[in-house]
Every structure is written in C-alpha cells, then in structure tokens.
Design an enzyme around this catalytic site. Structure first.
Site, PDB file in Angstrom:
ATOM      1  N   ASN A   7       0.849  -1.184   0.000  1.00 25.35           N
ATOM      2  CA  ASN A   7       0.000   0.000   0.000  1.00 25.35           C
ATOM      3  C   ASN A   7       0.890   1.241   0.000  1.00 25.35           C
ATOM      4  O   ASN A   7       1.436   1.616   1.029  1.00 25.35           O
ATOM      5  CB  ASN A   7      -0.904  -0.034   1.249  1.00 25.35           C
ATOM      6  CG  ASN A   7      -1.821   1.173   1.332  1.00 25.35           C
ATOM      7  OD1 ASN A   7      -1.933   1.949   0.386  1.00 25.35           O
ATOM      8  ND2 ASN A   7      -2.489   1.327   2.469  1.00 25.35           N
ATOM      9  N   LYS A   9      -0.018   4.255  -0.533  1.00 24.39           N
ATOM     10  CA  LYS A   9      -0.745   5.426  -0.021  1.00 24.39           C
ATOM     11  C   LYS A   9      -0.515   6.644  -0.934  1.00 24.39           C
ATOM     12  O   LYS A   9      -0.423   6.476  -2.148  1.00 24.39           O
ATOM     13  CB  LYS A   9      -0.338   5.681   1.433  1.00 24.39           C
ATOM     14  CG  LYS A   9      -0.465   4.403   2.292  1.00 24.39           C
ATOM     15  CD  LYS A   9      -0.316   4.642   3.765  1.00 24.39           C
ATOM     16  CE  LYS A   9      -0.419   3.300   4.497  1.00 24.39           C
ATOM     17  NZ  LYS A   9      -0.411   3.453   5.938  1.00 24.39           N
ATOM     18  N   HIS A  93      -9.959   1.303   4.645  1.00 29.63           N
ATOM     19  CA  HIS A  93      -8.674   1.467   5.340  1.00 29.63           C
ATOM     20  C   HIS A  93      -8.866   2.446   6.502  1.00 29.63           C
ATOM     21  O   HIS A  93      -9.608   3.424   6.378  1.00 29.63           O
ATOM     22  CB  HIS A  93      -7.612   1.986   4.366  1.00 29.63           C
ATOM     23  CG  HIS A  93      -6.236   1.955   4.966  1.00 29.63           C
ATOM     24  ND1 HIS A  93      -5.801   2.918   5.837  1.00 29.63           N
ATOM     25  CD2 HIS A  93      -5.222   1.057   4.850  1.00 29.63           C
ATOM     26  CE1 HIS A  93      -4.562   2.611   6.231  1.00 29.63           C
ATOM     27  NE2 HIS A  93      -4.187   1.483   5.637  1.00 29.63           N
ATOM     28  N   GLU A  95      -7.170   4.790   7.648  1.00 32.08           N
ATOM     29  CA  GLU A  95      -6.893   6.203   7.365  1.00 32.08           C
ATOM     30  C   GLU A  95      -8.102   6.862   6.717  1.00 32.08           C
ATOM     31  O   GLU A  95      -8.350   8.059   6.904  1.00 32.08           O
ATOM     32  CB  GLU A  95      -5.640   6.329   6.482  1.00 32.08           C
ATOM     33  CG  GLU A  95      -4.383   6.053   7.303  1.00 32.08           C
ATOM     34  CD  GLU A  95      -3.204   5.542   6.508  1.00 32.08           C
ATOM     35  OE1 GLU A  95      -3.224   5.589   5.269  1.00 32.08           O
ATOM     36  OE2 GLU A  95      -2.237   5.076   7.157  1.00 32.08           O
ATOM     37  N   GLU A 165      -5.998  -4.817  10.506  1.00 32.44           N
ATOM     38  CA  GLU A 165      -4.995  -3.779  10.744  1.00 32.44           C
ATOM     39  C   GLU A 165      -5.386  -2.993  11.991  1.00 32.44           C
ATOM     40  O   GLU A 165      -6.175  -2.041  11.905  1.00 32.44           O
ATOM     41  CB  GLU A 165      -4.945  -2.818   9.560  1.00 32.44           C
ATOM     42  CG  GLU A 165      -4.537  -3.451   8.260  1.00 32.44           C
ATOM     43  CD  GLU A 165      -3.885  -2.439   7.330  1.00 32.44           C
ATOM     44  OE1 GLU A 165      -2.709  -2.595   7.023  1.00 32.44           O
ATOM     45  OE2 GLU A 165      -4.557  -1.463   6.945  1.00 32.44           O
ATOM     46  N   GLY A 171       1.570   2.469  10.868  1.00 25.63           N
ATOM     47  CA  GLY A 171       2.535   3.557  10.735  1.00 25.63           C
ATOM     48  C   GLY A 171       3.110   4.038  12.058  1.00 25.63           C
ATOM     49  O   GLY A 171       3.698   5.117  12.124  1.00 25.63           O
ATOM     50  N   SER A 212       2.751  -1.820  10.674  1.00 20.13           N
ATOM     51  CA  SER A 212       4.162  -1.797  11.068  1.00 20.13           C
ATOM     52  C   SER A 212       4.890  -3.119  10.842  1.00 20.13           C
ATOM     53  O   SER A 212       5.690  -3.546  11.663  1.00 20.13           O
ATOM     54  CB  SER A 212       4.296  -1.336  12.524  1.00 20.13           C
ATOM     55  OG  SER A 212       3.836  -0.001  12.649  1.00 20.13           O
TER      56      SER A 212
END
Ligand code: PGA
Length: 247
Positions: A7, A9, A93, A95, A165, A171, A212
């Site tokens: 990914n 991003k 996702h 985010e 996730e 991250g 991560s």
C-alpha cells in the site's frame, strides 16, 4: 500461496510510482509462493499496468467510490479502476475511516461496487487503541465485518480479503505480537462463517495482517498457517525492505 499487498498510499507521484513498479518487476520475485499486489495512486495505475506487462504482480486500487456512476465530483468508480488495470481494491482502510470519516454505510456500498465491477475487495478492519484497552477488540471487529458484508448479494460465491490492521499499529512502529493473531483469526472466521458458512471461509476468504510490518517481524507472521498474507505500508516503498519481508 501467500499474499503481500504493498500500500503506497499518497507517498509517491506518478513518475516515482512508475519507477518503483519497474524496480518491483525487476527485483521482487512473486511466482508460486507469493502473490504481490501493488496499490499505487490512482493516477499511476494505467502506466504501471502497461509496465508490468506479463509480470505476475497484480494491481489494487486504494479506494473506490461508494456509487457506481454519476455526479460525484472527484470520485473514481470501481469499474474505472478495473478499466485502469486493478483487480483488487482496499476498502475501509483506517486512514479513510478516521481522516476522511468514511462510514460503515459507505464501506458496505464500496464492497458491493467492487463486486459489481469485478474487483476483489480487501476489507480493512481493526480496533483503535481505546477499544483494545477496554477489551472491545472483538466487538469492534464483529461490528465492522457485519456492517460491511451484510448487504452483499450471494457472498457465498465471492472472493474476499480481510486485512486485520489494528489502528494503533498502522505507521506507528507498534506491531501485533504474532501470538495475538490467533484470537483475531477465530473472531473473523466465526463471524464470516456465521454469515455464510465454514466452507465459504475455507474456500474464498483470505486473512491478512497489516500494521508496522518489517523484515524482522515478517517471518513469524508467514509461519502462521491460518494467515494468508501481509498488508505493508511504509516498508513497501523500498524494494530492499520488501525483499527482506519476503525472505
Ligand atoms: P504500515 O501501514 O505498514 O506503514 O504500518 C500499513 C497500512 O496502512 O496498510
């Protein structure tokens, strides 16, 4: 077959995305053991598709519109991503759930749009740090799975990727201990099996971990028989790091 989803991003522009795709093509071996799936920015998809040619690497969108077509300024539909060369799309996702306020209704629609367009959705689910602290992980995952999938017609026939996730691990450098994955697998399997069947889960559902992931951490995840792959963000921007994850 294990899956590695990269990914990227919104980290690379078109040219940088194309360069990295060329490097993947040259240096990252997928083949029989690993299926590599890249999720670049939408603008880079057609060029990367062309560049990859007969490579075994596949492409994913990072997001699709909740609607199929029409006056939705700035959106790109699942069918448009399919036309541009994607075979998969990330959906929900964290985010997008948290920074763009994507709701569970929108996520459910996006799953349906993916199936209509012939994309396999990679549904991202995960608990926040607060939910984890308050022992709400299971409830959060069940809620996210059910709300995303309950409206899908004939789910029994459909390939489905679930990417677990945890929000606190994306991250941040904080990673799930692989031993903590087993209870997550049981919740996901039980929830989806109760919506369709055990057989469906076994035949059509792939479970991934993301958050991560690094080269050092990857080996213990690859060793989990019930885990089908990894969703990698930051480290997927470097071919050397991807190679370390695949070792
Ligand atoms: P990360 O991102 O590997 O940088 O934690 C994972 C993801 O957001 O898919």
């Amino acid at each position: 077959m294990k899956y590695l989803i990269a990914n990227w991003k919104m980290n690379l522009n078109r040219e940088q995305s194309l360069d990295l795709a060329k490097e993947y093509k040259k240096k990252v071996k997928g083949g029989k053991e690993y299926q590599i799936i890249i999720a670049p920015i939408a603008l880079a998809l057609p060029e990367i598709k062309k560049e990859l040619g007969r490579s075994s690497i596949k492409l994913s969108a990072q997001n699709v519109a909740a609607e199929a077509v029409g006056s939705f300024t700035g959106e790109i539909s699942a069918a448009m991503f399919k036309e541009a060369g994607a075979e998969y799309s990330l959906v929900g996702h964290s985010e997008r759930r948290h920074f763009i306020n994507e709701t569970s209704e929108m996520i459910a629609k996006k799953i349906t749009r993916c199936y209509e367009a012939g994309l396999t959705p990679i549904l991202c689910i995960g608990e926040t740090a607060d939910e984890k602290e308050n022992n709400q992980t299971e409830a959060a995952l069940v809620r996210q799975l059910q709300s995303a999938l309950f409206k899908v017609e004939n789910l029994v026939d459909k390939e489905l990727f679930i990417a677990y996730e945890p929000v606190w691990a994306i991250g941040t450098g904080a990673c799930l201990v692989p031993a903590e994955m087993a209870p997550i697998y049981r919740v996901v399997k039980r929830t989806i099996s109760s919506m369709v069947s055990d057989k469906y889960y076994g035949e059509k559902v792939k479970l991934l971990y993301g958050g991560s992931v690094t080269g050092e951490r990857a080996a213990s995840f690859w060793g989990l028989a019930y885990l089908d792959g990894l969703l990698v963000g930051g480290q997927s921007l470097s071919v050397e790091k991807v190679k370390a994850i695949l070792m």
